[in-house]
Scaffold this motif. Structure first.
Motif, mmCIF file in Angstrom:
data_model
loop_
_atom_site.group_PDB
_atom_site.id
_atom_site.type_symbol
_atom_site.label_atom_id
_atom_site.label_comp_id
_atom_site.label_asym_id
_atom_site.label_seq_id
_atom_site.Cartn_x
_atom_site.Cartn_y
_atom_site.Cartn_z
ATOM 1 N N ASP A 16 3.293 49.306 2.248
ATOM 2 C CA ASP A 16 3.383 50.417 3.319
ATOM 3 C C ASP A 16 3.453 49.868 4.542
ATOM 4 O O ASP A 16 4.380 50.171 5.318
ATOM 5 C CB ASP A 16 1.984 51.162 2.987
ATOM 6 C CG ASP A 16 2.218 52.499 4.001
ATOM 7 O OD1 ASP A 16 3.313 52.923 4.152
ATOM 8 O OD2 ASP A 16 0.990 53.012 4.157
ATOM 9 N N TRP A 64 -2.211 56.932 -4.530
ATOM 10 C CA TRP A 64 -2.944 56.189 -3.297
ATOM 11 C C TRP A 64 -4.174 55.523 -3.718
ATOM 12 O O TRP A 64 -4.928 54.906 -3.161
ATOM 13 C CB TRP A 64 -3.189 57.169 -2.109
ATOM 14 C CG TRP A 64 -4.219 58.382 -2.475
ATOM 15 C CD1 TRP A 64 -4.938 58.502 -3.637
ATOM 16 C CD2 TRP A 64 -4.492 59.573 -1.573
ATOM 17 N NE1 TRP A 64 -5.779 59.822 -3.502
ATOM 18 C CE2 TRP A 64 -5.375 60.311 -2.353
ATOM 19 C CE3 TRP A 64 -3.972 60.080 -0.510
ATOM 20 C CZ2 TRP A 64 -5.712 61.727 -1.975
ATOM 21 C CZ3 TRP A 64 -4.523 61.381 -0.044
ATOM 22 C CH2 TRP A 64 -5.257 61.993 -0.743
ATOM 23 N N ILE A 87 4.373 52.500 -4.295
ATOM 24 C CA ILE A 87 3.795 52.391 -3.100
ATOM 25 C C ILE A 87 2.510 53.115 -3.136
ATOM 26 O O ILE A 87 2.310 54.115 -3.577
ATOM 27 C CB ILE A 87 4.738 52.869 -1.898
ATOM 28 C CG1 ILE A 87 4.198 52.435 -0.590
ATOM 29 C CG2 ILE A 87 5.068 54.363 -1.922
ATOM 30 C CD1 ILE A 87 5.155 52.562 0.578
ATOM 31 N N THR A 89 -0.100 54.684 -0.992
ATOM 32 C CA THR A 89 -0.036 55.394 0.502
ATOM 33 C C THR A 89 -0.256 56.859 0.104
ATOM 34 O O THR A 89 -0.156 57.395 -1.012
ATOM 35 C CB THR A 89 1.193 55.207 1.064
ATOM 36 O OG1 THR A 89 1.044 55.723 2.405
ATOM 37 C CG2 THR A 89 2.271 55.936 0.563
ATOM 38 N N PHE A 94 4.119 59.675 3.918
ATOM 39 C CA PHE A 94 5.076 58.958 3.357
ATOM 40 C C PHE A 94 6.208 59.779 3.639
ATOM 41 O O PHE A 94 7.501 59.420 3.881
ATOM 42 C CB PHE A 94 5.014 58.359 2.144
ATOM 43 C CG PHE A 94 6.155 57.503 1.655
ATOM 44 C CD1 PHE A 94 6.162 56.162 1.960
ATOM 45 C CD2 PHE A 94 7.330 57.865 0.694
ATOM 46 C CE1 PHE A 94 7.475 55.332 1.542
ATOM 47 C CE2 PHE A 94 8.200 57.039 0.529
ATOM 48 C CZ PHE A 94 8.389 55.690 1.023
#
Ligand SMILES: C[S@@+](CC[C@H](N)C(=O)[O-])C[C@H]1O[C@@H](n2cnc3c(N)ncnc32)[C@H](O)[C@@H]1O
Length: 210
Positions: A16, A64, A87, A89, A94
């Motif tokens: 990130d 996350w 990812i 996040t 995002f």
């Protein structure tokens, strides 16, 4: 039972903090093709099955929770699924900061955290604000495929979607049953399987951008 040693696969996991501004999906995936995003990919069961079934589609999973994120990176990397990126996040941040307008073919949102207490409802991902952002990210006729076991959250989804229908922004279309759904399943994720064992029903809602 032996604990599986999880490996990182840098070709799968996106850092990130290395992202600046709007992402170029062709660069991110090293190829062109339809782009689909799963929000809250959990243990990655949907991503593994769907990426195998649709190998020309680029799948981005956003998760996350570090434990689930690492587990899924390991699963994807072991299988050599080069059309998936992960990812770790917050999905709302995002898509607000990094996803190009008109760059996404579809979103998947399966069994999102229901935040059952009333004073936590504002934490639910499917809100008017996030729907507006997802609609900006979608290509024309792009879609959002959703399932939940939580009746209260489903009612919120219907309410938020109803406002967008009235505004002429979306239409409701049939649920797009994922490739990994087995007999008796709607989606085929870990949470659906857990809830099925508990006898809990699931509700689905799919929206298409107008
Ligand atoms: C109830 S689990 C469902 C996981 C998976 N979709 C399934 O059906 O098995 C919800 C997942 O969404 C993740 N999550 C919740 N809110 C998120 C957010 N804002 N951004 C990214 N991930 C999120 C949680 O960490 C959790 O793994």
């Amino acid at each position: 039972m032996a604990t599986r040693v999880l490996q990182d696969y840098p070709s799968v996991s996106i850092q990130d903090q290395t992202l600046e501004g709007i992402v170029d999906f062709e660069v991110l995936f090293g190829r062109s093709g339809p782009v689909e995003i799963e929000i809250g990919s959990g243990r990655g069961t949907f991503l593994v099955a769907q990426a195998q079934a649709f190998d020309q589609t680029c799948f981005l999973g956003i998760e996350w929770a570090r434990k689930f994120y690492r587990y899924t990176v390991d699963r994807i990397g072991r299988r050599g699924l080069n059309n998936v990126r992960l990812i770790r996040t917050d999905a709302a941040q995002f898509i607000a900061a990094h996803v190009p307008d008109g760059g996404v073919d579809g979103f998947h949102l399966y069994f999102p955290d229901p935040w059952p207490k009333k004073y936590h409802h504002r934490r639910r991902f499917f809100s008017s604000e996030n729907l507006a952002r997802m609609l900006c990210c979608l290509k024309p006729a792009g879609w959002i495929n959703m399932a939940t076991d939580h009746q209260g959250y489903f009612e919120q989804m219907q309410h938020v979607a109803g406002q967008a229908v009235e505004a002429g922004q979306v239409q409701i279309i049939p649920f797009r049953r994922p490739a990994g759904a087995q007999d008796g399943e709607i989606v085929g994720t870990n949470y659906e399987r857990k809830y099925l064992k508990e006898g809990r029903p699931s509700y689905t809602l799919t929206l298409q951008k107008q």
